[in-house]
Design a protein around this motif. Structure first.
Motif, mmCIF file in Angstrom:
data_model
loop_
_atom_site.group_PDB
_atom_site.id
_atom_site.type_symbol
_atom_site.label_atom_id
_atom_site.label_comp_id
_atom_site.label_asym_id
_atom_site.label_seq_id
_atom_site.Cartn_x
_atom_site.Cartn_y
_atom_site.Cartn_z
ATOM 1 N N TYR A 252 0.824 -1.215 0.000
ATOM 2 C CA TYR A 252 0.000 0.000 0.000
ATOM 3 C C TYR A 252 0.856 1.263 0.000
ATOM 4 N N SER A 253 2.049 1.186 0.611
ATOM 5 C CA SER A 253 2.903 2.375 0.674
ATOM 6 C C SER A 253 3.420 2.791 -0.695
ATOM 7 N N LEU A 254 3.254 1.938 -1.692
ATOM 8 C CA LEU A 254 3.672 2.252 -3.056
ATOM 9 C C LEU A 254 2.530 2.771 -3.916
ATOM 10 N N LEU A 255 1.370 3.024 -3.275
ATOM 11 C CA LEU A 255 0.176 3.423 -4.011
ATOM 12 C C LEU A 255 -0.258 4.831 -3.619
ATOM 13 N N ASP A 256 -0.962 5.478 -4.529
ATOM 14 C CA ASP A 256 -1.715 6.687 -4.229
ATOM 15 C C ASP A 256 -3.170 6.244 -4.102
ATOM 16 N N TRP A 257 -3.617 6.117 -2.865
ATOM 17 C CA TRP A 257 -4.904 5.452 -2.631
ATOM 18 C C TRP A 257 -5.558 6.033 -1.386
ATOM 19 N N ASP A 258 -6.862 6.278 -1.473
ATOM 20 C CA ASP A 258 -7.601 6.800 -0.326
ATOM 21 C C ASP A 258 -8.285 5.703 0.471
ATOM 22 N N GLY A 259 -8.055 4.437 0.118
ATOM 23 C CA GLY A 259 -8.645 3.310 0.836
ATOM 24 C C GLY A 259 -9.967 2.864 0.273
ATOM 25 N N LEU A 260 -10.559 3.629 -0.657
ATOM 26 C CA LEU A 260 -11.879 3.283 -1.195
ATOM 27 C C LEU A 260 -11.877 3.217 -2.720
ATOM 28 N N SER A 261 -11.438 4.272 -3.353
ATOM 29 C CA SER A 261 -11.464 4.322 -4.818
ATOM 30 C C SER A 261 -10.275 3.559 -5.394
ATOM 31 N N GLY A 262 -10.160 3.634 -6.730
ATOM 32 C CA GLY A 262 -9.086 2.913 -7.387
ATOM 33 C C GLY A 262 -7.706 3.414 -6.993
ATOM 34 N N ALA A 263 -6.770 2.482 -6.835
ATOM 35 C CA ALA A 263 -5.408 2.820 -6.428
ATOM 36 C C ALA A 263 -4.532 3.050 -7.648
ATOM 37 N N VAL A 264 -3.594 3.968 -7.509
ATOM 38 C CA VAL A 264 -2.637 4.273 -8.571
ATOM 39 C C VAL A 264 -1.236 3.975 -8.052
ATOM 40 N N PHE A 265 -0.498 3.154 -8.785
ATOM 41 C CA PHE A 265 0.859 2.800 -8.377
ATOM 42 C C PHE A 265 1.785 3.989 -8.620
ATOM 43 N N ALA B 240 -4.733 8.614 7.364
ATOM 44 C CA ALA B 240 -5.478 7.475 6.838
ATOM 45 C C ALA B 240 -6.968 7.556 7.131
ATOM 46 N N PHE B 241 -7.329 8.015 8.339
ATOM 47 C CA PHE B 241 -8.727 7.934 8.762
ATOM 48 C C PHE B 241 -9.309 9.263 9.227
ATOM 49 N N GLY B 242 -8.564 10.353 9.106
ATOM 50 C CA GLY B 242 -9.054 11.645 9.579
ATOM 51 C C GLY B 242 -10.173 12.206 8.723
ATOM 52 N N GLU C 168 -10.204 15.251 7.331
ATOM 53 C CA GLU C 168 -9.740 16.104 6.241
ATOM 54 C C GLU C 168 -8.964 15.334 5.185
ATOM 55 N N TYR C 169 -8.227 14.292 5.583
ATOM 56 C CA TYR C 169 -7.370 13.583 4.648
ATOM 57 C C TYR C 169 -7.759 12.106 4.609
ATOM 58 N N HIS C 170 -7.570 11.520 3.420
ATOM 59 C CA HIS C 170 -7.751 10.080 3.269
ATOM 60 C C HIS C 170 -6.689 9.582 2.298
ATOM 61 N N ASN C 171 -5.463 9.603 2.765
ATOM 62 C CA ASN C 171 -4.345 9.182 1.925
ATOM 63 C C ASN C 171 -3.741 7.934 2.544
ATOM 64 N N TYR C 172 -4.350 6.791 2.245
ATOM 65 C CA TYR C 172 -3.941 5.546 2.888
ATOM 66 C C TYR C 172 -2.547 5.121 2.435
ATOM 67 N N GLY C 173 -2.201 5.400 1.172
ATOM 68 C CA GLY C 173 -0.877 5.020 0.679
ATOM 69 C C GLY C 173 0.230 5.771 1.385
ATOM 70 N N TYR C 174 0.058 7.095 1.524
ATOM 71 C CA TYR C 174 1.064 7.905 2.209
ATOM 72 C C TYR C 174 1.148 7.532 3.680
ATOM 73 N N ALA C 175 -0.003 7.259 4.319
ATOM 74 C CA ALA C 175 0.001 6.833 5.717
ATOM 75 C C ALA C 175 0.733 5.506 5.882
ATOM 76 N N SER C 176 0.597 4.602 4.917
ATOM 77 C CA SER C 176 1.306 3.318 4.984
ATOM 78 C C SER C 176 2.805 3.516 4.873
ATOM 79 N N ALA C 177 3.228 4.486 4.057
ATOM 80 C CA ALA C 177 4.660 4.784 3.952
ATOM 81 C C ALA C 177 5.200 5.297 5.280
#
Length: 309
Positions: free
Chosen positions: A49-62, A269-271, A273-282
């Motif tokens: 997941y840390s290699l993705l741009d992903w909000d945890g719901l929509s499609g992920a981008v590597f 990841a869960f706030g 204002e932000y939903h950036n699961y990929g960046y949170a995983s990094a």
């Protein structure tokens, strides 16, 4: 006749071996599956997941290592790590020192109320982290908080000063609930460790004229170094990855003065204002590396020792 006895022995041995194998499978496999499913698999997926741009719901981008490069340029990450470093130094030192002194007093003084004191000290570990945080939010309150009331008794009128609302005091005020919430457990651990030391060592020291503090630092602490080492590791690692008390009391405020890396990762990841699961995983991978590095440094500076007495 001998051949029959040997055959029965082999059958008995094979049966015992099969029973042992079945017992080991029943005992180990569920725990192993739980470890693989709830520990190893999430950690491996966090790397992906840390290699993705992903909000945890929509499609992920590597995006490859873009999250990691952005992380090292993120000032909020370094600010949070600085706060973690402060807590990693201050909280373990106070927690272990206070726990040692209280445990030493309870173990070496025959107070009739010792059993009651042990229960009182351990009571903080029975409470949930949220309850502890709410209790301290009332203590730190500027209008009717206990802390300002006690200071006023000593002639220090804080004029409704809110300790968690000021950038210069919030980070240090949070040290108190962290230490208060952890002391009870380590008092019990240290009491059990000290009770295993032979009384004859203390008696000999008293006959030699040793003072209580001399006995503590020359006899008690050296003989329970292994236990102290384990407790130090637990407190340091806990102060690095813990954020629950901070989230309830300040949520990283005011103005980021109490933000820590675990809370920053959680809010990303869960706030709201932000939903950036990929960046949170990094950031989670960074925290994992820091935890492993801290453990290795502790092992190097404070090697495990076996004490016999």
């Amino acid at each position: 006749m001998n051949a029959g006895n040997e055959a029965r022995k082999r059958l008995g041995s094979d049966k015992a071996s099969r029973q042992k194998t079945v017992f080991l499978i029943i005992a180990i496999v569920p725990s192993l599956l739980g470890y693989l499913l709830f520990t190893l698999y999430p950690n491996v997926m966090s790397v992906y997941y840390s290699l993705l741009d992903w909000d945890g719901l929509s499609g992920a981008v590597f995006v490859g290592f873009d999250n990691y490069s952005n992380m090292f340029k993120d000032d909020f990450v370094w600010r949070a790590l600085y706060h973690n470093l402060l807590y990693m130094i201050v909280v373990p030192a106070l927690t272990v020192l206070i726990s040692l002194l209280l445990a030493y007093l309870l173990n070496n003084k025959s107070y009739k109320e010792n059993a009651v004191y042990k229960v009182i000290y351990f009571f903080t570990n029975v409470l949930s982290t949220v309850v502890v945080a709410l209790l301290w939010s009332f203590i730190f309150d500027g209008s009717f908080g206990m802390l300002n009331g006690v200071l006023k008794l000593f002639g220090l009128n804080m004029n409704d000063f809110y300790w968690l609302g000021d950038t210069s005091t919030a980070i240090w005020a949070l040290v108190l609930p962290m230490v208060w919430g952890g002391v009870g457990l380590y008092v019990v651990i240290f009491i059990n460790a000290m009770s295993s030391i032979p009384a004859s060592l203390y008696e000999a020291a008293v006959l030699e004229g040793a003072r209580p503090m001399t006995i503590l630092f020359r006899i008690t602490i050296p003989l329970i170094r292994g236990v102290i080492r384990v407790c130090v590791v637990f407190v340091i690692l806990g102060s690095l990855k813990g954020f629950e008390i901070i989230m309830v009391l300040t949520n990283g405020g005011p103005e980021g003065a109490t933000d820590v890396i675990g809370l920053y990762m959680f809010n990303l990841a869960f706030g709201k204002e932000y939903h950036n699961y990929g960046y949170a995983s990094a950031i989670g991978m960074l925290l994992f590396v820091i935890l492993v590095g801290a453990k290795l440094i502790i092992d190097k500076l404070y090697p495990e020792e076996h004490v016999e007495f």
